[in-house]
Design a protein around this motif. Structure first.
Motif, mmCIF file in Angstrom:
data_model
loop_
_atom_site.group_PDB
_atom_site.id
_atom_site.type_symbol
_atom_site.label_atom_id
_atom_site.label_comp_id
_atom_site.label_asym_id
_atom_site.label_seq_id
_atom_site.Cartn_x
_atom_site.Cartn_y
_atom_site.Cartn_z
ATOM 1 N N ALA A 107 0.839 -1.204 0.000
ATOM 2 C CA ALA A 107 0.000 0.000 0.000
ATOM 3 C C ALA A 107 0.874 1.255 0.000
ATOM 4 O O ALA A 107 0.555 2.252 -0.645
ATOM 5 C CB ALA A 107 -0.926 -0.019 1.209
ATOM 6 N N GLN A 108 2.022 1.195 0.697
ATOM 7 C CA GLN A 108 2.936 2.342 0.759
ATOM 8 C C GLN A 108 3.638 2.569 -0.584
ATOM 9 O O GLN A 108 3.873 3.701 -0.992
ATOM 10 C CB GLN A 108 3.989 2.126 1.847
ATOM 11 C CG GLN A 108 3.436 2.281 3.253
ATOM 12 C CD GLN A 108 4.526 2.042 4.291
ATOM 13 O OE1 GLN A 108 5.152 0.983 4.328
ATOM 14 N NE2 GLN A 108 4.766 3.030 5.119
ATOM 15 N N PHE A 129 -4.589 -15.766 -5.543
ATOM 16 C CA PHE A 129 -3.905 -15.143 -4.403
ATOM 17 C C PHE A 129 -4.210 -13.641 -4.360
ATOM 18 O O PHE A 129 -4.561 -13.092 -3.311
ATOM 19 C CB PHE A 129 -2.389 -15.376 -4.487
ATOM 20 C CG PHE A 129 -1.593 -14.556 -3.514
ATOM 21 C CD1 PHE A 129 -1.538 -14.898 -2.168
ATOM 22 C CD2 PHE A 129 -0.896 -13.431 -3.941
ATOM 23 C CE1 PHE A 129 -0.802 -14.135 -1.267
ATOM 24 C CE2 PHE A 129 -0.160 -12.662 -3.051
ATOM 25 C CZ PHE A 129 -0.114 -13.012 -1.705
ATOM 26 N N LEU A 130 -4.063 -12.981 -5.521
ATOM 27 C CA LEU A 130 -4.267 -11.527 -5.566
ATOM 28 C C LEU A 130 -5.710 -11.169 -5.221
ATOM 29 O O LEU A 130 -5.960 -10.206 -4.489
ATOM 30 C CB LEU A 130 -3.885 -10.981 -6.945
ATOM 31 C CG LEU A 130 -2.406 -11.131 -7.328
ATOM 32 C CD1 LEU A 130 -2.146 -10.592 -8.730
ATOM 33 C CD2 LEU A 130 -1.494 -10.428 -6.317
ATOM 34 N N ALA A 131 -6.661 -11.972 -5.724
ATOM 35 C CA ALA A 131 -8.076 -11.700 -5.446
ATOM 36 C C ALA A 131 -8.367 -11.883 -3.957
ATOM 37 O O ALA A 131 -9.027 -11.048 -3.340
ATOM 38 C CB ALA A 131 -8.960 -12.617 -6.274
ATOM 39 N N GLN A 132 -7.827 -12.945 -3.384
ATOM 40 C CA GLN A 132 -8.086 -13.223 -1.975
ATOM 41 C C GLN A 132 -7.624 -12.082 -1.064
ATOM 42 O O GLN A 132 -8.240 -11.798 -0.046
ATOM 43 C CB GLN A 132 -7.386 -14.531 -1.570
ATOM 44 C CG GLN A 132 -7.784 -15.013 -0.190
ATOM 45 C CD GLN A 132 -6.933 -16.187 0.251
ATOM 46 O OE1 GLN A 132 -6.552 -17.039 -0.559
ATOM 47 N NE2 GLN A 132 -6.632 -16.224 1.535
ATOM 48 N N HIS A 133 -6.520 -11.421 -1.472
ATOM 49 C CA HIS A 133 -5.974 -10.342 -0.626
ATOM 50 C C HIS A 133 -6.260 -8.951 -1.198
ATOM 51 O O HIS A 133 -5.605 -7.979 -0.813
ATOM 52 C CB HIS A 133 -4.483 -10.588 -0.390
ATOM 53 C CG HIS A 133 -4.248 -11.846 0.396
ATOM 54 N ND1 HIS A 133 -4.460 -11.927 1.748
ATOM 55 C CD2 HIS A 133 -3.905 -13.093 -0.013
ATOM 56 C CE1 HIS A 133 -4.226 -13.168 2.157
ATOM 57 N NE2 HIS A 133 -3.893 -13.895 1.105
ATOM 58 N N GLU A 136 -5.599 -7.094 -6.712
ATOM 59 C CA GLU A 136 -5.673 -7.114 -8.186
ATOM 60 C C GLU A 136 -5.309 -5.765 -8.781
ATOM 61 O O GLU A 136 -4.698 -5.692 -9.836
ATOM 62 C CB GLU A 136 -7.073 -7.487 -8.694
ATOM 63 C CG GLU A 136 -7.583 -8.821 -8.223
ATOM 64 C CD GLU A 136 -8.647 -8.666 -7.161
ATOM 65 O OE1 GLU A 136 -8.403 -7.888 -6.202
ATOM 66 O OE2 GLU A 136 -9.702 -9.316 -7.282
ATOM 67 N N GLU A 137 -5.692 -4.682 -8.089
ATOM 68 C CA GLU A 137 -5.454 -3.339 -8.625
ATOM 69 C C GLU A 137 -4.035 -2.850 -8.331
ATOM 70 O O GLU A 137 -3.576 -1.881 -8.924
ATOM 71 C CB GLU A 137 -6.451 -2.335 -8.012
ATOM 72 C CG GLU A 137 -7.920 -2.706 -8.205
ATOM 73 C CD GLU A 137 -8.330 -2.702 -9.676
ATOM 74 O OE1 GLU A 137 -7.992 -1.724 -10.360
ATOM 75 O OE2 GLU A 137 -8.960 -3.678 -10.127
ATOM 76 N N GLU A 140 0.249 -3.902 -11.938
ATOM 77 C CA GLU A 140 -0.102 -3.583 -13.323
ATOM 78 C C GLU A 140 0.059 -4.791 -14.220
ATOM 79 O O GLU A 140 -0.622 -4.917 -15.231
ATOM 80 C CB GLU A 140 0.841 -2.496 -13.843
ATOM 81 C CG GLU A 140 0.451 -1.115 -13.439
ATOM 82 C CD GLU A 140 1.418 -0.120 -14.039
ATOM 83 O OE1 GLU A 140 1.523 -0.049 -15.279
ATOM 84 O OE2 GLU A 140 2.098 0.559 -13.251
ATOM 85 N N THR A 141 1.040 -5.638 -13.868
ATOM 86 C CA THR A 141 1.426 -6.747 -14.720
ATOM 87 C C THR A 141 1.667 -7.985 -13.866
ATOM 88 O O THR A 141 2.271 -7.883 -12.809
ATOM 89 C CB THR A 141 2.733 -6.372 -15.458
ATOM 90 O OG1 THR A 141 2.413 -5.320 -16.368
ATOM 91 C CG2 THR A 141 3.303 -7.531 -16.224
ATOM 92 N N VAL A 142 1.173 -9.130 -14.349
ATOM 93 C CA VAL A 142 1.426 -10.396 -13.656
ATOM 94 C C VAL A 142 2.049 -11.358 -14.666
ATOM 95 O O VAL A 142 1.383 -11.830 -15.581
ATOM 96 C CB VAL A 142 0.133 -10.986 -13.049
ATOM 97 C CG1 VAL A 142 0.415 -12.301 -12.337
ATOM 98 C CG2 VAL A 142 -0.521 -9.990 -12.087
ATOM 99 N N VAL A 143 3.352 -11.609 -14.499
ATOM 100 C CA VAL A 143 4.065 -12.537 -15.383
ATOM 101 C C VAL A 143 4.078 -13.902 -14.701
ATOM 102 O O VAL A 143 4.556 -14.034 -13.574
ATOM 103 C CB VAL A 143 5.497 -12.033 -15.670
ATOM 104 C CG1 VAL A 143 6.316 -13.088 -16.400
ATOM 105 C CG2 VAL A 143 5.434 -10.746 -16.483
ATOM 106 N N THR A 144 3.512 -14.911 -15.367
ATOM 107 C CA THR A 144 3.422 -16.261 -14.782
ATOM 108 C C THR A 144 4.166 -17.245 -15.685
ATOM 109 O O THR A 144 4.746 -16.849 -16.701
ATOM 110 C CB THR A 144 1.959 -16.695 -14.660
ATOM 111 O OG1 THR A 144 1.402 -16.780 -15.980
ATOM 112 C CG2 THR A 144 1.150 -15.727 -13.819
#
Ligand SMILES: [Mg+2]
Length: 236
Positions: A107-108, A129-133, A136-137, A140-144
């Motif tokens: 957040a910081q 994982f991102l949705a649970q916590h 998501e916002e 900007e980018t999620v490389v898997t």
């Protein structure tokens, strides 16, 4: 501009614009879950020192596993490797724990830095994982592992994230808990921060030439934010 390849031990320079995060052991509290599950089983077997034994077993199990995954990746067999190890990996819908202090740190940083995920997990699990916590916002980018053909320690995932963000790779820092994170970032020409709250050990992370080693991922905030934030972590 200071090039990451020129530096061995340093703090992070002002030129950083983007922070790329590994998931397991860095943002996601994976190893503790594995350790707890194993310790629980050992306790039922009345094993002496179940917690210490479980941690040691999980730590040693991780390194050869990584090595096998990397070898299969080199051989172009990573798809096979992922399907073989799938049952050991956490499924979407299960409870993904976040590392202590990470939500506050993110957040910081959010708004001051461009943030991305670079993980060897699949898109489905990363999104869960991102949705649970509610993150998501934040990224900007999620490389898997579906994003690039080659996986960490190859530089491709880090380079891909930098390209998607449109930030020069020498203005990116990769934050991860294992040697493969450091190697991938180093080879890509990015800055590297290693954290000791996951699977990696200080000595191997030093040998891999991490620019900075922190006890906790959350301590990153005090290295990337202006003075005035508490700086209580370990710098090198
Ligand atoms: Mg990791």
């Amino acid at each position: 501009m200071i090039l990451p390849s020129m530096m061995t031990r340093t703090d992070l320079p002002d030129q950083i614009q983007a922070v790329l995060f590994d998931l397991d052991g860095t943002l996601m509290d994976t190893d503790d879950q594995a350790v707890e599950n194993l310790a629980h089983r050992l306790r039922r077997l009345r094993w002496p020192h179940p917690d210490r034994t479980a941690r040691r077993l999980v730590m040693t199990a991780e390194t050869p596993g990584n090595l096998v995954l990397s070898l299969l990746d080199v051989l172009g067999l990573d798809e096979l490797a992922m399907s073989l190890t799938r049952p050991m990996r956490q499924r979407p819908g299960s409870d993904f724990r976040i590392v202590a202090g990470v939500a506050e740190m993110l957040a910081q940083l959010n708004g001051r830095y461009r943030l991305a995920i670079v993980t060897t997990r699949g898109q489905e699990e990363a999104s869960a994982f991102l949705a649970q916590h509610h993150l998501e916002e934040t990224f900007e980018t999620v490389v898997t592992r579906e994003s690039t053909r080659r996986l960490k320690p190859h530089p491709a995932p880090v380079q891909h994230a930098a390209r998607l963000l449109d930030v020069p790779v020498e203005r990116c820092v990769m934050v991860g808990d294992t040697v493969v994170d450091v190697q991938s970032a180093r080879r890509a020409g990015a800055w590297t921060v290693a954290v000791l709250c996951g699977f990696g050990e200080r000595r191997e992370l030093e040998r891999a030439r991490a620019h900075l080693i922190l006890e906790q991922t959350a301590h990153l905030a005090s290295h990337l934010l202006p003075l005035g934030h508490n700086n209580d972590d370990e710098t090198r």
